[in-house]
Write a protein that holds these residues in place. Sequence first.
Motif, PDB file in Angstrom:
ATOM      1  N   GLU A  66       4.712   7.263   2.755  1.00  0.00           N
ATOM      2  CA  GLU A  66       4.880   7.726   1.383  1.00  0.00           C
ATOM      3  C   GLU A  66       3.630   8.335   0.773  1.00  0.00           C
ATOM      4  OE1 GLU A  66       6.785   4.937  -1.212  1.00  0.00           O
ATOM      5  OE2 GLU A  66       7.588   3.803   0.464  1.00  0.00           O
ATOM      6  N   ASP A  67       2.471   8.076   1.360  1.00  0.00           N
ATOM      7  CA  ASP A  67       1.218   8.559   0.783  1.00  0.00           C
ATOM      8  C   ASP A  67       0.290   8.958   1.923  1.00  0.00           C
ATOM      9  OD1 ASP A  67       0.275   6.096   1.783  1.00  0.00           O
ATOM     10  OD2 ASP A  67       0.585   5.102  -0.137  1.00  0.00           O
ATOM     11  N   GLU A  68      -1.005   9.000   1.673  1.00  0.00           N
ATOM     12  CA  GLU A  68      -1.962   9.445   2.688  1.00  0.00           C
ATOM     13  C   GLU A  68      -2.255   8.385   3.743  1.00  0.00           C
ATOM     14  OE1 GLU A  68      -2.937  12.637   2.929  1.00  0.00           O
ATOM     15  OE2 GLU A  68      -1.505  12.858   1.296  1.00  0.00           O
ATOM     16  N   SER A  69      -1.800   7.161   3.542  1.00  0.00           N
ATOM     17  CA  SER A  69      -2.029   6.100   4.515  1.00  0.00           C
ATOM     18  C   SER A  69      -1.140   6.304   5.736  1.00  0.00           C
ATOM     19  CB  SER A  69      -1.711   4.732   3.902  1.00  0.00           C
ATOM     20  OG  SER A  69      -2.528   4.494   2.781  1.00  0.00           O
ATOM     21  N   VAL A  70      -1.653   5.908   6.904  1.00  0.00           N
ATOM     22  CA  VAL A  70      -0.859   5.982   8.132  1.00  0.00           C
ATOM     23  C   VAL A  70      -0.040   4.704   8.234  1.00  0.00           C
ATOM     24  CG1 VAL A  70      -0.934   6.099  10.646  1.00  0.00           C
ATOM     25  CG2 VAL A  70      -2.538   7.464   9.272  1.00  0.00           C
ATOM     26  N   THR A  71       1.282   4.852   8.212  1.00  0.00           N
ATOM     27  CA  THR A  71       2.192   3.713   8.285  1.00  0.00           C
ATOM     28  C   THR A  71       3.018   3.833   9.550  1.00  0.00           C
ATOM     29  OG1 THR A  71       2.245   3.575   5.877  1.00  0.00           O
ATOM     30  CG2 THR A  71       4.018   2.469   7.061  1.00  0.00           C
ATOM     31  N   VAL A  72       3.130   2.731  10.272  1.00  0.00           N
ATOM     32  CA  VAL A  72       3.845   2.709  11.552  1.00  0.00           C
ATOM     33  C   VAL A  72       4.945   1.654  11.511  1.00  0.00           C
ATOM     34  CG1 VAL A  72       1.828   3.527  12.840  1.00  0.00           C
ATOM     35  CG2 VAL A  72       2.198   1.073  12.558  1.00  0.00           C
ATOM     36  N   ALA A  73       5.794   1.696  12.512  1.00  0.00           N
ATOM     37  CA  ALA A  73       6.858   0.701  12.624  1.00  0.00           C
ATOM     38  C   ALA A  73       6.282  -0.605  13.153  1.00  0.00           C
ATOM     39  CB  ALA A  73       7.957   1.197  13.552  1.00  0.00           C
ATOM     40  N   SER A 100       5.411  -4.112  -0.180  1.00  0.00           N
ATOM     41  CA  SER A 100       4.475  -5.045  -0.797  1.00  0.00           C
ATOM     42  C   SER A 100       3.231  -5.133   0.077  1.00  0.00           C
ATOM     43  CB  SER A 100       5.129  -6.422  -0.932  1.00  0.00           C
ATOM     44  OG  SER A 100       4.224  -7.347  -1.478  1.00  0.00           O
ATOM     45  N   GLY A 101       2.094  -4.821  -0.507  1.00  0.00           N
ATOM     46  CA  GLY A 101       0.871  -4.843   0.284  1.00  0.00           C
ATOM     47  C   GLY A 101       0.962  -3.825   1.398  1.00  0.00           C
ATOM     48  N   ARG A 102       0.768  -4.290   2.621  1.00  0.00           N
ATOM     49  CA  ARG A 102       0.777  -3.397   3.779  1.00  0.00           C
ATOM     50  C   ARG A 102       2.128  -3.330   4.490  1.00  0.00           C
ATOM     51  NH1 ARG A 102      -3.648  -5.326   7.582  1.00  0.00           N
ATOM     52  NH2 ARG A 102      -2.610  -3.756   8.822  1.00  0.00           N
ATOM     53  N   THR A 103       3.125  -4.053   3.994  1.00  0.00           N
ATOM     54  CA  THR A 103       4.409  -4.097   4.688  1.00  0.00           C
ATOM     55  C   THR A 103       5.541  -3.538   3.836  1.00  0.00           C
ATOM     56  OG1 THR A 103       4.896  -6.341   3.936  1.00  0.00           O
ATOM     57  CG2 THR A 103       3.707  -6.129   6.023  1.00  0.00           C
ATOM     58  N   GLY A 104       6.580  -3.113   4.512  1.00  0.00           N
ATOM     59  CA  GLY A 104       7.738  -2.583   3.807  1.00  0.00           C
ATOM     60  C   GLY A 104       8.992  -2.765   4.634  1.00  0.00           C
ATOM     61  N   ILE A 105      10.124  -2.671   3.965  1.00  0.00           N
ATOM     62  CA  ILE A 105      11.428  -2.726   4.624  1.00  0.00           C
ATOM     63  C   ILE A 105      12.217  -1.502   4.167  1.00  0.00           C
ATOM     64  CG2 ILE A 105      13.611  -3.984   4.847  1.00  0.00           C
ATOM     65  CD1 ILE A 105      12.025  -6.562   4.420  1.00  0.00           C
ATOM     66  N   TYR A 106      12.805  -0.817   5.146  1.00  0.00           N
ATOM     67  CA  TYR A 106      13.551   0.414   4.895  1.00  0.00           C
ATOM     68  C   TYR A 106      14.892   0.329   5.611  1.00  0.00           C
ATOM     69  CZ  TYR A 106       9.097   2.120   3.243  1.00  0.00           C
ATOM     70  OH  TYR A 106       7.921   2.261   2.527  1.00  0.00           O
ATOM     71  N   ASP A 107      15.946   0.722   4.910  1.00  0.00           N
ATOM     72  CA  ASP A 107      17.282   0.755   5.505  1.00  0.00           C
ATOM     73  C   ASP A 107      17.677   2.200   5.760  1.00  0.00           C
ATOM     74  OD1 ASP A 107      17.644  -1.986   5.545  1.00  0.00           O
ATOM     75  OD2 ASP A 107      18.618  -2.038   3.588  1.00  0.00           O
ATOM     76  N   SER A 125       7.884  -1.767   8.227  1.00  0.00           N
ATOM     77  CA  SER A 125       6.695  -0.929   8.344  1.00  0.00           C
ATOM     78  C   SER A 125       5.414  -1.724   8.137  1.00  0.00           C
ATOM     79  CB  SER A 125       6.748   0.205   7.312  1.00  0.00           C
ATOM     80  OG  SER A 125       6.603  -0.315   6.002  1.00  0.00           O
ATOM     81  N   LEU A 126       4.334  -1.165   8.673  1.00  0.00           N
ATOM     82  CA  LEU A 126       2.995  -1.731   8.499  1.00  0.00           C
ATOM     83  C   LEU A 126       2.044  -0.583   8.218  1.00  0.00           C
ATOM     84  CD1 LEU A 126       1.042  -4.165   8.679  1.00  0.00           C
ATOM     85  CD2 LEU A 126       0.705  -3.531  11.074  1.00  0.00           C
ATOM     86  N   THR A 127       1.374  -0.641   7.092  1.00  0.00           N
ATOM     87  CA  THR A 127       0.382   0.375   6.751  1.00  0.00           C
ATOM     88  C   THR A 127      -0.938   0.004   7.413  1.00  0.00           C
ATOM     89  OG1 THR A 127       1.492   0.832   4.661  1.00  0.00           O
ATOM     90  CG2 THR A 127      -0.803   1.540   4.850  1.00  0.00           C
ATOM     91  N   THR A 128      -1.493   0.955   8.149  1.00  0.00           N
ATOM     92  CA  THR A 128      -2.716   0.711   8.923  1.00  0.00           C
ATOM     93  C   THR A 128      -3.937   1.206   8.158  1.00  0.00           C
ATOM     94  OG1 THR A 128      -2.796   2.862  10.035  1.00  0.00           O
ATOM     95  CG2 THR A 128      -1.359   1.161  11.010  1.00  0.00           C
ATOM     96  N   SER A 129      -5.089   0.969   8.747  1.00  0.00           N
ATOM     97  CA  SER A 129      -6.337   1.494   8.179  1.00  0.00           C
ATOM     98  C   SER A 129      -6.769   2.769   8.917  1.00  0.00           C
ATOM     99  CB  SER A 129      -7.434   0.433   8.261  1.00  0.00           C
ATOM    100  OG  SER A 129      -7.624   0.043   9.604  1.00  0.00           O
TER     101      SER A 129
END
Length: 134
Positions: A66-73, A100-107, A125-129
């Motif tokens: 959703e933003d500039e952060s790299v988010t992976v499964a 929430s924080g670094r994690t997310g749930i998507y359907d 999802s997990l947002t990485t550094s």
Amino acid sequence: MTEELRPMLQRDRASAALGMRVLADEPGHAVVSMTVRDDMTNGFAITHGGFVFAVADTAFAMACNEDESVTVAAGADIAFLKATAAGAVLTADARRRTRSGRTGIYDVTVTDETGEVVAEFRGRSLTTSRPPLT
């Protein structure tokens, strides 16, 4: 896929090779479609589940980045509900349920060209550094 896509998608050779098309791309929501080819069917002449998963996973990846952060499964589950065959147009509609924080749930709901539900996918999802690729 076209040049108007985000850099993440411009580099996604797998989704491009599968003929995926982006129909919507906004924070927390994405829609991707793919026409099932003959070479995407299994020994029963139905769409191989891996390709159904792939279109859902691409929509999930777009929605959770959703933003500039790299988010992976961090994980995903899928329930196959209806078989399709070559010529079917699969559309994956991914939506954020919670982040929430670094994690997310998507359907993600995958439908065919008639609007019938083919599969339901839930991605975590997990947002990485990691810095984004330029």
